[in-house]
Structures are given as C-alpha cells and as structure tokens.
Design a protein around this motif. Structure first.
Motif, short mmCIF file in Angstrom:
data_model
loop_
_atom_site.label_atom_id
_atom_site.label_comp_id
_atom_site.label_asym_id
_atom_site.label_seq_id
_atom_site.Cartn_x
_atom_site.Cartn_y
_atom_site.Cartn_z
N MET A 173 6.51 2.34 36.80
CA MET A 173 6.03 1.92 35.48
C MET A 173 7.18 1.41 34.62
O MET A 173 7.05 0.39 33.93
CB MET A 173 5.34 3.10 34.78
N LYS A 174 8.30 2.11 34.66
CA LYS A 174 9.46 1.68 33.87
C LYS A 174 9.93 0.30 34.33
O LYS A 174 10.24 -0.57 33.52
CB LYS A 174 10.59 2.69 34.02
N GLY A 181 9.48 -7.25 29.62
CA GLY A 181 10.27 -7.40 28.42
C GLY A 181 10.34 -6.18 27.54
O GLY A 181 10.88 -6.24 26.44
N TYR A 182 9.82 -5.03 28.02
CA TYR A 182 9.84 -3.80 27.24
C TYR A 182 10.78 -2.80 27.91
O TYR A 182 10.42 -2.13 28.87
CB TYR A 182 8.44 -3.19 27.14
N ASN A 183 11.99 -2.71 27.39
CA ASN A 183 12.98 -1.79 27.93
C ASN A 183 12.87 -0.47 27.16
O ASN A 183 13.60 -0.20 26.22
CB ASN A 183 14.38 -2.37 27.79
N LEU A 184 11.92 0.38 27.59
CA LEU A 184 11.55 1.57 26.85
C LEU A 184 12.23 2.81 27.41
O LEU A 184 12.66 2.84 28.56
CB LEU A 184 10.02 1.74 26.89
N SER A 185 12.30 3.85 26.58
CA SER A 185 12.99 5.08 26.96
C SER A 185 12.20 5.85 28.02
O SER A 185 10.98 5.69 28.17
CB SER A 185 13.18 5.97 25.73
N ASP A 186 12.90 6.73 28.74
CA ASP A 186 12.25 7.58 29.74
C ASP A 186 11.21 8.48 29.08
O ASP A 186 10.16 8.77 29.67
CB ASP A 186 13.29 8.43 30.47
#
Length: 256
Positions: A173-174, A181-186
C-alpha cells in the motif's frame, strides 16, 4: 489543520489518475500518458489458474476470476456494435430485465480474488461515477465504461500485489500511494490498512491487508480528501488554516 509536505513528501508530486466526470481517483478512460492506472503495468509472473493463489469454492470452478465477476450464460443477441461478451455479462447481472443495473445487482455479480463479495460502498461509488443521467442505476453504455474502470484498477492492483496474494499489505500500500504521488507516513498507512481491512472490524483482528475492492475505495478516498484539502490550500504549501464552517465544508465535499 495542517499537512506538512516537507515531512512526508506532500502532494506536489504527480497526482493520482485524472478524474472522469469528477470521479476522484478514477483511471482516465482515454489512457493519457501521465495516467498511472491506465498504463500497462510491468510484466507480472503468470498467476495461478484461479488468480492470486486462492482457489475458488468447488461450486465455482470454471469462473474466470481475473474478471472479478461471476460468469453468466450467454443471453440474447447484443445491440449493434456492442461487445458480445460484455453484453452477456450485463444481461445476466440484470436479474429483473429492466435494462438498468442497480447497486445491489452489480454487487451480487462482483467478487474479489479471494471470492469474497465486493464492498457495497465500493460498488455504490462506482455506480455514482458512471451514472451519467443520475437515475441511480447504470445502463449498458454506462456499464461498459464501469467495466473498463474495473479492468484498469485490476491491472493497477496486480502491479502492486507483488507477492500475488490477492491482497495489498502495508508495504504494498505504501508503495502504491507513493507511486501515485502520496509519500505518507507509516503511521497513516497503518491507519488506512486498519480502516479498509474487511476482516478487522467488530472486535475481530484483521489480516493487516486489503482486498481489491477496498484497495480501490482506499485510494479513491485518499484522493478525494486530498482534493478537498487542496481547495483550501490556495498557496499550495501543504498547510491550511480554516474555521469551523470551512472544516464542515471540506468534509461535506468529501461526502458528495
């Protein structure tokens, strides 16, 4: 309310797929070059006969799971110019022979790689996207567009399901969201997985992954929320300051 692009990468990178008829997160039917979902994915290893390593129940042998749908028998001849196979699916799903598919009819026809039925909310989202005449149902022409949408998402899903398990885990998913384009946190990825793990509700411990239908719903939700946030982020710095009514507006937009 703030979103710090410097911490997690922000949304200044290439966005997820363009919208079709304001359908957030939907693959663009025309297949534009920048559209990640509608481009052919990297070559995958040959899937097992019944897809994702999950054999169907005995009574379902012979189903083509790569279509994520239950195969109907051939019905009467399709309209001129219509794809005969697609028409056969449509007429079989149209159980009341109305020429229109309801959300319930479509949901009964769609299954995941593990043979679980599609999430009704995902099906409702899809119908709303392609119900161009706002009848609450879809006709054959609208169904053809929706089917292309499902096929595009299926190829996208298979690209990120690197272990061929039929579901998307945290790392997959990460990787998918980062590609969009979504570099999201763990931490956020864990929250997202927990929300869309269909086996992790009602006090039950989930599997820590999401099936195909919930993967689509999760990605659409992330894009919808981001678009709502961006509407207030007029200087595009990843931070907004809003009052109570503006917050309500942001949420209502997301629900529309």
């Amino acid at each position: 309310m703030a979103y710090n692009p410097n911490q997690y990468g922000g949304y200044q990178q290439s966005p997820p797929p363009p919208q079709q008829q304001q359908a957030y997160g939907s693959p663009h039917m025309a297949g534009t070059p920048q559209n990640r979902y509608s481009q052919p994915p990297p070559p995958q290893q040959q899937q097992q006969q019944y897809g994702y390593g999950a054999p169907p129940p005995p009574q379902q042998q012979g189903y083509p799971p790569q279509n994520y749908a239950r195969p109907p028998p051939m019905q009467h001849a399709p309209p001129p110019g219509a794809d005969p196979q697609l028409w056969s699916w449509f007429t079989a799903v149209d159980t009341d022979h109305s020429g229109q598919l309801t959300v319930d009819e479509l949901q009964r026809a769609l299954v995941n790689g593990d043979w679980s039925p599609f999430n009704i909310e995902t099906v409702r989202t899809m119908v709303n996207m392609f119900d161009t005449d706002n009848t609450g149902t879809i006709d054959f022409q609208e169904f053809a567009g929706l089917w292309k949408y499902i096929e595009d998402w299926k190829r996208c899903f298979q690209t990120f399901d690197v272990d061929g398990s039929g579901s998307i885990d945290r790392n997959e998913m990460k990787n998918a969201l980062r590609t969009f384009g979504y570099n999201l946190s763990d931490r956020f990825i864990s929250v997202l997985i927990q929300k869309f793990d269909k086996y992790g509700h009602g006090g039950q411990t989930g599997k820590g992954d999401v099936t195909f239908d919930n993967f689509v719903q999760a990605c659409v939700n992330v894009k919808t929320l981001t678009d709502s946030f961006r509407a207030f982020d007029t200087d595009n710095d990843g931070w907004i300051q809003i009052n109570y009514e503006q917050f309500l507006e942001l949420v209502i937009r997301q629900k529309a």
